[in-house]
Design an enzyme around this catalytic site. Structure first.
Site, mmCIF file in Angstrom:
data_model
loop_
_atom_site.group_PDB
_atom_site.id
_atom_site.type_symbol
_atom_site.label_atom_id
_atom_site.label_comp_id
_atom_site.label_asym_id
_atom_site.label_seq_id
_atom_site.Cartn_x
_atom_site.Cartn_y
_atom_site.Cartn_z
ATOM 1 N NE ARG A 97 31.370 -55.262 -33.144
ATOM 2 C CZ ARG A 97 31.070 -56.438 -32.589
ATOM 3 N NH1 ARG A 97 30.948 -56.561 -31.296
ATOM 4 N NH2 ARG A 97 30.909 -57.502 -33.346
ATOM 5 N NE ARG A 170 25.930 -64.106 -33.850
ATOM 6 C CZ ARG A 170 26.978 -63.340 -33.555
ATOM 7 N NH1 ARG A 170 27.826 -63.722 -32.606
ATOM 8 N NH2 ARG A 170 27.196 -62.222 -34.200
HETATM 9 P P1 AMP Z 1 28.920 -60.049 -31.919
HETATM 10 O O1 AMP Z 1 28.128 -61.078 -31.199
HETATM 11 O O2 AMP Z 1 29.971 -59.414 -31.053
HETATM 12 O O3 AMP Z 1 29.472 -60.529 -33.239
HETATM 13 O O4 AMP Z 1 27.896 -58.869 -32.280
HETATM 14 C C1 AMP Z 1 26.785 -59.104 -33.101
HETATM 15 C C2 AMP Z 1 26.235 -57.783 -33.625
HETATM 16 O O5 AMP Z 1 25.806 -56.973 -32.512
HETATM 17 C C3 AMP Z 1 27.239 -56.918 -34.355
HETATM 18 O O6 AMP Z 1 27.357 -57.286 -35.727
HETATM 19 C C4 AMP Z 1 26.643 -55.538 -34.161
HETATM 20 O O7 AMP Z 1 25.531 -55.333 -35.019
HETATM 21 C C5 AMP Z 1 26.114 -55.605 -32.745
HETATM 22 N N1 AMP Z 1 27.140 -55.207 -31.748
HETATM 23 C C6 AMP Z 1 27.722 -55.980 -30.790
HETATM 24 N N2 AMP Z 1 28.592 -55.280 -30.045
HETATM 25 C C7 AMP Z 1 28.560 -54.014 -30.546
HETATM 26 C C8 AMP Z 1 29.239 -52.821 -30.229
HETATM 27 N N3 AMP Z 1 30.157 -52.778 -29.231
HETATM 28 N N4 AMP Z 1 28.949 -51.711 -30.950
HETATM 29 C C9 AMP Z 1 28.037 -51.724 -31.948
HETATM 30 N N5 AMP Z 1 27.359 -52.832 -32.317
HETATM 31 C C10 AMP Z 1 27.610 -53.965 -31.625
#
Ligand code: AMP
Length: 227
Positions: A97, A170
């Site tokens: 990311r 979530r």
């Molecule tokens: P997601 O399930 O991919 O939408 O991720 C949920 C949350 O986890 C995001 O909004 C970030 O706060 C954190 N997160 C997930 N993947 C990453 C990543 N690669 N780098 C930084 N934060 C992450």
């Protein structure tokens, strides 16, 4: 379909803002190609639930819709990539990311002689993302994803796939937090589209259409990228 022949485990990256359908599509690719979906969001939520040091450090940032520090996320990903079940290959969903994470991934793959088969950008309109995200929920038993309007369960409250009834939403899918998550995407993650274009592995898909049509386009790309 015959399994594609690969000498080293395949590495596919799904890029796109929150709500673009990365998780849904990654799960479909898992079923079809026998790859393992690796979602840093899922790994972080598990760390938060387990109360690990990483989970405690990540919790507030995740609730606010920001990005967790590169060090934490890279360490979590490195550990997960070391597990045996990823031998056939992985679909990275939500990682990298940031440019620092993309460079760390390059270094990790160089250690094991792997390469990125494809980085697929799921292109969507920002305006539609809030709607998509705020209506979504998942089966707590098997992880299948649903949406109030776009992909409802056949029987209300009952998972089509496993019959489970423990549906979860979530905490960071609230409309207030979604804006922050989209902002983080544009500021820190969108530059990775150019990063992977420069490496010659970028593919893009219009991801505003039907889930099955997007899955078909994506499967063609993956099939090609794995052979
Ligand atoms: P997601 O399930 O991919 O939408 O991720 C949920 C949350 O986890 C995001 O909004 C970030 O706060 C954190 N997160 C997930 N993947 C990453 C990543 N690669 N780098 C930084 N934060 C992450």
């Amino acid at each position: 379909m015959d399994s594609p022949v690969t000498t080293t485990p395949a590495v596919l990256i799904l890029l796109g803002p929150p709500g673009a359908g990365k998780g849904t599509q990654a799960r479909m690719l898992e079923d079809r190609f026998g790859l393992v979906q690796l979602s840093t969001g899922d790994l972080l939520r598990a760390a938060v639930a387990a109360g690990t040091d990483a989970g405690r450090a990540a919790k507030a940032v995740m609730e606010a819709g920001g990005l967790v520090s590169d060090d934490i996320v890279i360490a979590i990903l490195r550990d997960r990539l070391g597990e045996a079940d990823v031998a056939k290959g992985v679909i990275l969903d939500g990682f990298p990311r940031t440019t620092v994470q993309a460079q760390a991934l390059d270094a990790l793959l160089a250690e094991t002689g792997q390469r990125i088969n494809a980085a697929v950008s799921l292109d969507v309109d920002d305006a539609a993302m809030v709607d998509r995200i705020s209506g979504r929920f998942t089966c707590g038993s098997c992880g299948e994803g649903y949406h109030d309007r776009f992909k409802p369960t056949a029987r209300e409250g009952v998972c089509d796939k496993c019959g489970g009834t423990d549906m979860k939403r979530r905490a960071d899918d609230r409309a207030e937090t979604v804006g922050q998550r989209l902002q983080a995407y544009h500021a820190q993650t969108a530059p990775l589209i150019a990063y992977y274009a420069n490496k010659g592995v970028l593919q893009s898909i219009d991801a505003m259409g039907e889930i099955d049509a997007i899955a078909g386009a994506l499967a063609n790309i993956v099939q090609e990228a794995m052979t």
